[in-house]
Design a protein around this motif. Structure first.
Motif, PDB file in Angstrom:
ATOM      1  N   ILE A  62      96.474 107.665 157.366  1.00  0.00           N
ATOM      2  CA  ILE A  62      97.361 107.762 156.202  1.00  0.00           C
ATOM      3  C   ILE A  62      98.135 109.075 156.157  1.00  0.00           C
ATOM      4  O   ILE A  62      98.830 109.353 155.193  1.00  0.00           O
ATOM      5  N   VAL A  68      89.115 107.729 151.144  1.00  0.00           N
ATOM      6  CA  VAL A  68      89.849 108.756 151.892  1.00  0.00           C
ATOM      7  C   VAL A  68      88.928 109.937 152.169  1.00  0.00           C
ATOM      8  O   VAL A  68      88.572 110.697 151.271  1.00  0.00           O
ATOM      9  N   ARG A  95      88.094 118.475 147.727  1.00  0.00           N
ATOM     10  CA  ARG A  95      88.241 118.560 149.168  1.00  0.00           C
ATOM     11  C   ARG A  95      87.367 119.655 149.775  1.00  0.00           C
ATOM     12  O   ARG A  95      87.383 120.794 149.317  1.00  0.00           O
ATOM     13  N   MET A 107      95.820 106.692 143.642  1.00  0.00           N
ATOM     14  CA  MET A 107      94.845 107.663 144.128  1.00  0.00           C
ATOM     15  C   MET A 107      93.873 107.956 142.960  1.00  0.00           C
ATOM     16  O   MET A 107      93.883 107.241 141.960  1.00  0.00           O
ATOM     17  N   ARG A 130      93.899 104.298 147.470  1.00  0.00           N
ATOM     18  CA  ARG A 130      93.381 105.283 148.421  1.00  0.00           C
ATOM     19  C   ARG A 130      92.703 106.395 147.630  1.00  0.00           C
ATOM     20  O   ARG A 130      93.363 107.202 146.994  1.00  0.00           O
ATOM     21  N   ILE A 131      91.368 106.433 147.676  1.00  0.00           N
ATOM     22  CA  ILE A 131      90.620 107.313 146.780  1.00  0.00           C
ATOM     23  C   ILE A 131      89.806 108.336 147.565  1.00  0.00           C
ATOM     24  O   ILE A 131      88.953 107.965 148.378  1.00  0.00           O
ATOM     25  N   GLY A 132      90.087 109.623 147.317  1.00  0.00           N
ATOM     26  CA  GLY A 132      89.348 110.702 147.960  1.00  0.00           C
ATOM     27  C   GLY A 132      88.427 111.409 146.978  1.00  0.00           C
ATOM     28  O   GLY A 132      87.213 111.195 146.945  1.00  0.00           O
ATOM     29  N   THR A 133      89.034 112.267 146.149  1.00  0.00           N
ATOM     30  CA  THR A 133      88.283 113.140 145.245  1.00  0.00           C
ATOM     31  C   THR A 133      87.248 112.409 144.386  1.00  0.00           C
ATOM     32  O   THR A 133      86.121 112.887 144.245  1.00  0.00           O
ATOM     33  N   MET A 159     103.488 101.710 151.641  1.00  0.00           N
ATOM     34  CA  MET A 159     102.641 102.757 151.070  1.00  0.00           C
ATOM     35  C   MET A 159     103.534 103.731 150.310  1.00  0.00           C
ATOM     36  O   MET A 159     104.614 104.079 150.798  1.00  0.00           O
ATOM     37  N   LYS A 175      89.207 112.531 154.433  1.00  0.00           N
ATOM     38  CA  LYS A 175      89.708 113.742 155.095  1.00  0.00           C
ATOM     39  C   LYS A 175      88.915 114.963 154.650  1.00  0.00           C
ATOM     40  O   LYS A 175      88.586 115.089 153.471  1.00  0.00           O
TER      41      LYS A 175
HETATM   42  C1  PLP Z   1      94.283 112.748 150.160  1.00  0.00           C
HETATM   43  C2  PLP Z   1      95.057 111.509 150.002  1.00  0.00           C
HETATM   44  C3  PLP Z   1      94.646 110.516 149.094  1.00  0.00           C
HETATM   45  C4  PLP Z   1      93.457 110.671 148.172  1.00  0.00           C
HETATM   46  O1  PLP Z   1      93.804 111.484 147.086  1.00  0.00           O
HETATM   47  P1  PLP Z   1      92.741 111.794 145.906  1.00  0.00           P
HETATM   48  O2  PLP Z   1      93.593 112.337 144.839  1.00  0.00           O
HETATM   49  O3  PLP Z   1      91.774 112.783 146.460  1.00  0.00           O
HETATM   50  O4  PLP Z   1      92.100 110.518 145.536  1.00  0.00           O
HETATM   51  C5  PLP Z   1      95.387 109.338 149.056  1.00  0.00           C
HETATM   52  N1  PLP Z   1      96.463 109.144 149.846  1.00  0.00           N
HETATM   53  C6  PLP Z   1      96.881 110.072 150.723  1.00  0.00           C
HETATM   54  C7  PLP Z   1      98.075 109.785 151.565  1.00  0.00           C
HETATM   55  C8  PLP Z   1      96.194 111.281 150.831  1.00  0.00           C
HETATM   56  O5  PLP Z   1      96.635 112.206 151.701  1.00  0.00           O
END
Ligand code: PLP
Length: 232
Positions: A79, A34, A226, A201, A217-220, A161, A36
Motif C-alpha cells: 500500500i 496495516v 507506529r 483508516m 486499512r487499519i494500523g494504529t 484506493m 508497517k
Molecule cells: C499507515 C497507513 C494506513 C493505516 O493508518 P492508521 O491511521 O494507522 O490506521 C492506511 N493506509 C495507508 C496507505 C497507510 O500508509
C-alpha cells in the motif's frame, strides 16, 4: 483476553457497527491490518486471532516479514509509494497492490509477475483531494489510466484506493469518500473485475464505510502508535 485480541475485536465491532448503521449487508467490508513498522511477531499474534490480510508500506521490511511468516497462509497487500526499482520484489511477494498511479509501474508489475503465480490484484490510487504532496492519479485522468492498465496480462484491475486529506471535519471526510465512491461505480460499470474500494483508516473508517468502502486499512487501532521505522 490478550491485547491483540482485544484490539482486533474492537476494530471488528467498529466495522460491523458502521456497516449496519449504513444499512449495508453484514460482512461486506474487509479488514486490512496495516502492519508497517511492526515486527512479524505482532502480525503472528493477530493472525492467530484469525486476521488474514496484511498491508505493508516498505518493500524490504515487508519481504523480510513475509519470509518470517511463510508457515501461515496470509494475503499480502502493498500500500506504499512505489519506486520502479522495487516493482520486481513487489511482483514476486505480494498478492495485491493498492498504490498504482502510473502506467509504467503497472507495466513493470505485469512483466515481472512470475508466470506460475496468479495475476496480481491492482487498485489504482486516486489523489482525491488533489494534494500536491500526495501520490495518486487525478480523477480527471483515472479512466485513461484504467484503459491502459486493464489489458495488461499478469495483473487484474480490482478497484480504487484513496487517502483523503487528514481532517476531523466529518462533512469533509464524507465528501471525499463520496467522490471516490462515484468514481468506483463508474469504473465498475466499465470493468467487471472491479469490486474493491480501498478507503478508511483508524480515524475515519466509519465515514468511509458509510460512503461505500469495501476494504478499510487499519494500523494504529490494531497495533498501537507506529513503532520506530526500521532501517531499509
Ligand atoms: C499507515 C497507513 C494506513 C493505516 O493508518 P492508521 O491511521 O494507522 O490506521 C492506511 N493506509 C495507508 C496507505 C497507510 O500508509
Amino acid at each position: 483476553m490478550t491485547e491483540a485480541k482485544n484490539r482486533l475485536q474492537c476494530v471488528l465491532s467498529r466495522i460491523n457497527h458502521a456497516t449496519s448503521q449504513s444499512n449495508r449487508p453484514a460482512n461486506t467490508v474487509q479488514l486490512l491490518a496495516v502492519s508497517k513498522t511492526w515486527p512479524a511477531d505482532a502480525q503472528r499474534l493477530l493472525a492467530k486471532q484469525g486476521q488474514q490480510h496484511f498491508g505493508e508500506n516498505y518493500v524490504q521490511e515487508a519481504v523480510d516479514k513475509i519470509a518470517a511468516l511463510t508457515d501461515l497462509s496470509l494475503v499480502w497487500h502493498f500500500i506504499g509509494p512505489i519506486q520502479s526499482n522495487k516493482t520486481r520484489d513487489i511482483a514476486h511477494h505480494f498478492d495485491w497492490v493498492h498504490s498504482v498511479d502510473r502506467l509504467k509501474i503497472a507495466s513493470r508489475l505485469s512483466e515481472q509477475r512470475p508466470a506460475d503465480f496468479p495475476p496480481l490484484n491492482i487498485c489504482l490510487q486516486v489523489n482525491i483531494d488533489q494534494e500536491d504532496t500526495k501520490a495518486g492519479i487525478t480523477a480527471e485522468h483515472l479512466f485513461e489510466l484504467a484503459a491502459a492498465v486493464s489489458p495488461l496480462e499478469n495483473i487484474v484491475l480490482r478497484g480504487l484506493m484513496v487517502i483523503p486529506k487528514a481532517t476531523d471535519d466529518k462533512t469533509l471526510q464524507h465528501a471525499a469518500f463520496q467522490r471516490a465512491h462515484k468514481l468506483f461505480i463508474q469504473l465498475q460499470q466499465r470493468y467487471p473485475t472491479v469490486d474493491t474500494l480501498s478507503m478508511g483508516m483508524s480515524a475515519d473508517l466509519e465515514a468511509a464505510i458509510a460512503e461505500g468502502s469495501t476494504l478499510v486499512r487499519i494500523g494504529t487501532a490494531l497495533f498501537g502508535d507506529r513503532a520506530p521505522k526500521m532501517p531499509q
